[in-house]
Scaffold this motif. Structure first.
Motif, PDB file in Angstrom:
ATOM      1  N   ALA A   1      -3.203   1.832   7.083  1.00  0.00           N
ATOM      2  CA  ALA A   1      -3.871   3.109   6.807  1.00  0.00           C
ATOM      3  C   ALA A   1      -3.655   4.086   7.959  1.00  0.00           C
ATOM      4  O   ALA A   1      -3.391   5.280   7.738  1.00  0.00           O
ATOM      5  CB  ALA A   1      -5.361   2.873   6.579  1.00  0.00           C
ATOM      6  N   GLU A   2      -3.747   3.587   9.187  1.00  0.00           N
ATOM      7  CA  GLU A   2      -3.540   4.461  10.335  1.00  0.00           C
ATOM      8  C   GLU A   2      -2.090   4.955  10.393  1.00  0.00           C
ATOM      9  O   GLU A   2      -1.840   6.099  10.790  1.00  0.00           O
ATOM     10  CB  GLU A   2      -3.912   3.727  11.619  1.00  0.00           C
ATOM     11  CG  GLU A   2      -5.410   3.489  11.749  1.00  0.00           C
ATOM     12  CD  GLU A   2      -5.762   2.659  12.965  1.00  0.00           C
ATOM     13  OE1 GLU A   2      -4.834   2.144  13.632  1.00  0.00           O
ATOM     14  OE2 GLU A   2      -6.961   2.510  13.247  1.00  0.00           O
ATOM     15  N   GLU A   3      -1.143   4.091  10.007  1.00  0.00           N
ATOM     16  CA  GLU A   3       0.250   4.541   9.939  1.00  0.00           C
ATOM     17  C   GLU A   3       0.426   5.662   8.922  1.00  0.00           C
ATOM     18  O   GLU A   3       1.282   6.529   9.095  1.00  0.00           O
ATOM     19  CB  GLU A   3       1.153   3.366   9.580  1.00  0.00           C
ATOM     20  CG  GLU A   3       1.308   2.324  10.669  1.00  0.00           C
ATOM     21  CD  GLU A   3       2.193   1.166  10.255  1.00  0.00           C
ATOM     22  OE1 GLU A   3       2.506   0.324  11.114  1.00  0.00           O
ATOM     23  OE2 GLU A   3       2.575   1.093   9.063  1.00  0.00           O
ATOM     24  N   GLN A   4      -0.400   5.642   7.876  1.00  0.00           N
ATOM     25  CA  GLN A   4      -0.335   6.679   6.853  1.00  0.00           C
ATOM     26  C   GLN A   4      -1.151   7.912   7.230  1.00  0.00           C
ATOM     27  O   GLN A   4      -1.216   8.873   6.473  1.00  0.00           O
ATOM     28  CB  GLN A   4      -0.836   6.123   5.514  1.00  0.00           C
ATOM     29  CG  GLN A   4       0.036   5.027   4.932  1.00  0.00           C
ATOM     30  CD  GLN A   4      -0.447   4.555   3.570  1.00  0.00           C
ATOM     31  OE1 GLN A   4      -1.357   5.144   2.978  1.00  0.00           O
ATOM     32  NE2 GLN A   4       0.154   3.502   3.055  1.00  0.00           N
TER      33      GLN A   4
ATOM     34  N   ARG B   1     -12.617   3.004   2.705  1.00  0.00           N
ATOM     35  CA  ARG B   1     -13.685   2.305   1.996  1.00  0.00           C
ATOM     36  C   ARG B   1     -13.129   1.028   1.394  1.00  0.00           C
ATOM     37  O   ARG B   1     -11.988   0.991   0.925  1.00  0.00           O
ATOM     38  CB  ARG B   1     -14.278   3.188   0.894  1.00  0.00           C
ATOM     39  CG  ARG B   1     -15.041   4.395   1.400  1.00  0.00           C
ATOM     40  CD  ARG B   1     -15.599   5.233   0.278  1.00  0.00           C
ATOM     41  NE  ARG B   1     -14.532   5.821  -0.538  1.00  0.00           N
ATOM     42  CZ  ARG B   1     -14.296   5.506  -1.802  1.00  0.00           C
ATOM     43  NH1 ARG B   1     -15.028   4.598  -2.414  1.00  0.00           N
ATOM     44  NH2 ARG B   1     -13.316   6.100  -2.451  1.00  0.00           N
ATOM     45  N   GLY B   2     -13.952   0.004   1.397  1.00  0.00           N
ATOM     46  CA  GLY B   2     -13.522  -1.246   0.793  1.00  0.00           C
ATOM     47  C   GLY B   2     -14.571  -2.322   0.955  1.00  0.00           C
ATOM     48  O   GLY B   2     -15.635  -2.104   1.544  1.00  0.00           O
ATOM     49  N   SER B   3     -14.274  -3.482   0.447  1.00  0.00           N
ATOM     50  CA  SER B   3     -15.182  -4.626   0.559  1.00  0.00           C
ATOM     51  C   SER B   3     -14.352  -5.897   0.540  1.00  0.00           C
ATOM     52  O   SER B   3     -13.251  -5.950  -0.006  1.00  0.00           O
ATOM     53  CB  SER B   3     -16.203  -4.630  -0.588  1.00  0.00           C
ATOM     54  OG  SER B   3     -15.540  -4.684  -1.848  1.00  0.00           O
ATOM     55  N   VAL B   4     -14.888  -6.910   1.174  1.00  0.00           N
ATOM     56  CA  VAL B   4     -14.230  -8.205   1.225  1.00  0.00           C
ATOM     57  C   VAL B   4     -15.283  -9.270   1.007  1.00  0.00           C
ATOM     58  O   VAL B   4     -16.418  -9.148   1.462  1.00  0.00           O
ATOM     59  CB  VAL B   4     -13.500  -8.401   2.575  1.00  0.00           C
ATOM     60  CG1 VAL B   4     -14.471  -8.380   3.745  1.00  0.00           C
ATOM     61  CG2 VAL B   4     -12.685  -9.677   2.576  1.00  0.00           C
TER      62      VAL B   4
ATOM     63  N   LEU C   1       0.804  -1.227   0.000  1.00  0.00           N
ATOM     64  CA  LEU C   1       0.000   0.000   0.000  1.00  0.00           C
ATOM     65  C   LEU C   1       0.836   1.275   0.000  1.00  0.00           C
ATOM     66  O   LEU C   1       0.282   2.367   0.089  1.00  0.00           O
ATOM     67  CB  LEU C   1      -0.924   0.005   1.224  1.00  0.00           C
ATOM     68  CG  LEU C   1      -1.905  -1.161   1.315  1.00  0.00           C
ATOM     69  CD1 LEU C   1      -2.728  -1.059   2.600  1.00  0.00           C
ATOM     70  CD2 LEU C   1      -2.817  -1.208   0.099  1.00  0.00           C
ATOM     71  N   SER C   2       2.144   1.148  -0.146  1.00  0.00           N
ATOM     72  CA  SER C   2       2.996   2.325  -0.155  1.00  0.00           C
ATOM     73  C   SER C   2       2.628   3.271  -1.308  1.00  0.00           C
ATOM     74  O   SER C   2       2.552   2.859  -2.468  1.00  0.00           O
ATOM     75  CB  SER C   2       4.467   1.902  -0.290  1.00  0.00           C
ATOM     76  OG  SER C   2       5.313   3.028  -0.395  1.00  0.00           O
ATOM     77  N   GLY C   3       2.400   4.529  -0.977  1.00  0.00           N
ATOM     78  CA  GLY C   3       2.105   5.524  -2.003  1.00  0.00           C
ATOM     79  C   GLY C   3       0.691   5.478  -2.542  1.00  0.00           C
ATOM     80  O   GLY C   3       0.362   6.241  -3.459  1.00  0.00           O
ATOM     81  N   ILE C   4      -0.161   4.630  -1.997  1.00  0.00           N
ATOM     82  CA  ILE C   4      -1.558   4.542  -2.444  1.00  0.00           C
ATOM     83  C   ILE C   4      -2.398   5.489  -1.584  1.00  0.00           C
ATOM     84  O   ILE C   4      -2.363   5.382  -0.349  1.00  0.00           O
ATOM     85  CB  ILE C   4      -2.093   3.109  -2.325  1.00  0.00           C
ATOM     86  CG1 ILE C   4      -1.193   2.125  -3.075  1.00  0.00           C
ATOM     87  CG2 ILE C   4      -3.528   3.028  -2.845  1.00  0.00           C
ATOM     88  CD1 ILE C   4      -1.105   2.355  -4.559  1.00  0.00           C
ATOM     89  N   PRO C   5      -3.167   6.397  -2.180  1.00  0.00           N
ATOM     90  CA  PRO C   5      -3.995   7.321  -1.383  1.00  0.00           C
ATOM     91  C   PRO C   5      -5.218   6.593  -0.822  1.00  0.00           C
ATOM     92  O   PRO C   5      -6.298   6.585  -1.427  1.00  0.00           O
ATOM     93  CB  PRO C   5      -4.390   8.391  -2.401  1.00  0.00           C
ATOM     94  CG  PRO C   5      -4.379   7.675  -3.719  1.00  0.00           C
ATOM     95  CD  PRO C   5      -3.287   6.647  -3.620  1.00  0.00           C
ATOM     96  N   LEU C   6      -5.078   5.991   0.324  1.00  0.00           N
ATOM     97  CA  LEU C   6      -6.116   5.107   0.859  1.00  0.00           C
ATOM     98  C   LEU C   6      -7.403   5.843   1.206  1.00  0.00           C
ATOM     99  O   LEU C   6      -8.454   5.197   1.326  1.00  0.00           O
ATOM    100  CB  LEU C   6      -5.573   4.381   2.097  1.00  0.00           C
ATOM    101  CG  LEU C   6      -4.344   3.494   1.853  1.00  0.00           C
ATOM    102  CD1 LEU C   6      -3.942   2.779   3.133  1.00  0.00           C
ATOM    103  CD2 LEU C   6      -4.610   2.482   0.735  1.00  0.00           C
ATOM    104  N   ASP C   7      -7.341   7.147   1.372  1.00  0.00           N
ATOM    105  CA  ASP C   7      -8.566   7.905   1.629  1.00  0.00           C
ATOM    106  C   ASP C   7      -9.318   8.239   0.348  1.00  0.00           C
ATOM    107  O   ASP C   7     -10.421   8.784   0.401  1.00  0.00           O
ATOM    108  CB  ASP C   7      -8.246   9.197   2.380  1.00  0.00           C
ATOM    109  CG  ASP C   7      -7.230  10.070   1.654  1.00  0.00           C
ATOM    110  OD1 ASP C   7      -6.475   9.535   0.804  1.00  0.00           O
ATOM    111  OD2 ASP C   7      -7.173  11.282   1.934  1.00  0.00           O
ATOM    112  N   LYS C   8      -8.742   7.900  -0.805  1.00  0.00           N
ATOM    113  CA  LYS C   8      -9.370   8.216  -2.083  1.00  0.00           C
ATOM    114  C   LYS C   8      -9.717   6.985  -2.909  1.00  0.00           C
ATOM    115  O   LYS C   8     -10.289   7.115  -3.997  1.00  0.00           O
ATOM    116  CB  LYS C   8      -8.461   9.133  -2.912  1.00  0.00           C
ATOM    117  CG  LYS C   8      -8.219  10.500  -2.284  1.00  0.00           C
ATOM    118  CD  LYS C   8      -7.336  11.353  -3.183  1.00  0.00           C
ATOM    119  CE  LYS C   8      -7.183  12.770  -2.639  1.00  0.00           C
ATOM    120  NZ  LYS C   8      -6.527  12.787  -1.324  1.00  0.00           N
ATOM    121  N   VAL C   9      -9.361   5.798  -2.450  1.00  0.00           N
ATOM    122  CA  VAL C   9      -9.628   4.579  -3.202  1.00  0.00           C
ATOM    123  C   VAL C   9     -10.410   3.599  -2.338  1.00  0.00           C
ATOM    124  O   VAL C   9     -10.508   3.754  -1.121  1.00  0.00           O
ATOM    125  CB  VAL C   9      -8.314   3.906  -3.679  1.00  0.00           C
ATOM    126  CG1 VAL C   9      -7.530   4.834  -4.590  1.00  0.00           C
ATOM    127  CG2 VAL C   9      -7.475   3.457  -2.491  1.00  0.00           C
TER     128      VAL C   9
END
Length: 398
Positions: free
Chosen positions: A105-108, A116-119, A76-84
């Motif tokens: 995500a919290e570390e970032q 947001r996501g789904s499993v 997940l390095s460099g991935i904008p987790l708040d936008k994807v």
């Protein structure tokens, strides 16, 4: 994960290492993608660390290996987790992977309420389909699903944590009535589990196969929608019934077409016939005590007779240089992880996880602590197996 992702899109994340997968995810984000599909390899999906003997030759073969928080950081390095939004195509091992995602995500600096996501997390389906990854027996598996639902209600409120996979039942040989019946009874079991935990499921994705005659597909979807709406209102009332999102799923990316079995259901008005046959099967399952008890008695899996099942996934070739290299890389990463982590902190966290699993406590909280201390996914699953046991394989099957 359940719709809008073609087989080709799924293959884009099937790389041997977290580094390569991260490169591809960055490319997708740069092109404007906001929904990122992620497929893990077979050892990760089975709750095994990459350096264990059963994992040899399978590491990174059909997806990315995620053994620990270190691997998730790289991925997940460099991935904008708040936008994807991330979609995880996993079932039995959903719990630790969700927590690893949240921890990174919290570390970032991204708070949980913005994730947001789904499993997929359709554990009952794994007991029905040949080759399913069954980490624990059915009852503990549903207990873990309950804990995930309860944790994510506040811990990850924008995550969808269950998606019922009827299309995989069709690929395993189910005819339209069986696909509808088994998928809906699984869905009802998840909603009941959520209700017992005090969690409301406002929307549940029900994915049905989209192969074959278009009129037959429409008939099957009409039947499923009527049955689901009626079952939800009757069991939970109109105010808490929620709604099902019926999604079509294209045939398996492995190219195995869902076989036609029993009646071909050729007419559009056959929805009533499909509905009647599905309701009869659902009544049989309810008579056994519901989907979980029926799975324990192998009712659904034995209903899919062996002579109509597809041959399954392509045979795995003898491990070649790439497989050796992937196994070596992950083994080295795990060795470094274990050398640098504070082992006493890991041991204490795993002991707390074991204690929670033995009583009626939510295992997600101690599991999160163990993963934050750099416990591996395999160590998490092995700790739970020691308490909950494992599921015996089908004779001549899994």
């Amino acid at each position: 994960m359940t719709s809008g992702i073609s087989p080709a899109a799924e293959r884009t994340t099937r790389f041997h290492t977290p580094v390569a997968a991260n490169t591809r995810l960055r490319e997708l984000v740069a092109r404007g993608a906001r929904v990122l599909p992620l497929v893990v390899d077979r050892p990760t999906e089975s709750g095994l660390d990459s350096d264990t003997p059963p994992a040899y030759g399978q590491v990174g073969r059909t997806g990315v290996a995620l053994d620990s928080i270190d691997d998730m950081r790289v991925l997940l390095s460099g991935i904008p987790l708040d936008k994807v939004s991330l979609t995880l195509s996993v079932d039995a091992v959903a719990a630790p992977l969700i927590l690893l995602y949240q921890l990174v995500a919290e570390e970032q600096g991204v708070p949980a309420e913005r994730l947001r996501g789904s499993v997929r997390n359709d554990v009952l389906k794994e007991f029905i389909t040949p080759g399913g990854t069954c980490l624990f027996p059915p009852a503990p598996s549903m207990r873990l699903t309950r804990d995930v639902l309860r944790y994510c209600r506040t811990g990850l409120p924008r995550w969808d944590v269950v998606s019922v996979c009827g299309h995989q039942l069709a690929e395993a040989g189910a005819d339209p009535a069986q696909e509808v019946a088994f998928a809906l009874t699984n869905g009802i079991a998840y909603v009941r589990t959520a209700a017992a935990a005090g969690v409301f499921v406002p929307r549940l994705a029900l994915c049905l196969a989209d192969g074959g005659n278009q009129a037959a597909v429409l008939a099957k979807f009409r039947a499923a929608r009527r049955i689901w709406t009626r079952a939800m209102v009757e069991q939970f009332g109109p105010d808490r019934a929620g709604r099902a999102v019926l999604r079509r799923r294209v045939p398996s990316p492995w190219g195995v077409a869902a076989p036609r079995t029993g009646r071909p259901w050729p007419r559009a008005d056959d929805s009533q016939e499909i509905e009647a046959a599905a309701v009869t099967l659902m009544d049989d399952i309810e008579g056994l005590g519901g989907a979980v008890r029926a799975v324990e008695r192998r009712f659904q899996s034995t209903a899919l007779s062996a002579d109509i099942r597809p041959p399954g996934l392509p045979r795995v070739a003898t491990p070649g240089p790439e497989a050796h290299a992937a196994h070596r890389r992950q083994t080295e990463r795990l060795a470094k992880l274990r050398a640098w982590r504070v082992q006493s902190a890991v041991d204490d966290a795993l002991i707390r996880l074991e204690r929670a699993a033995r009583v009626d406590q939510n295992v997600m909280v101690p599991m999160r602590s163990a993963l934050a201390a750099s416990a591996t996914v395999g160590e998490i699953c092995e700790t739970l197996r020691a308490v909950w046991g494992t599921y015996p394989s089908l004779p001549g099957g899994r």
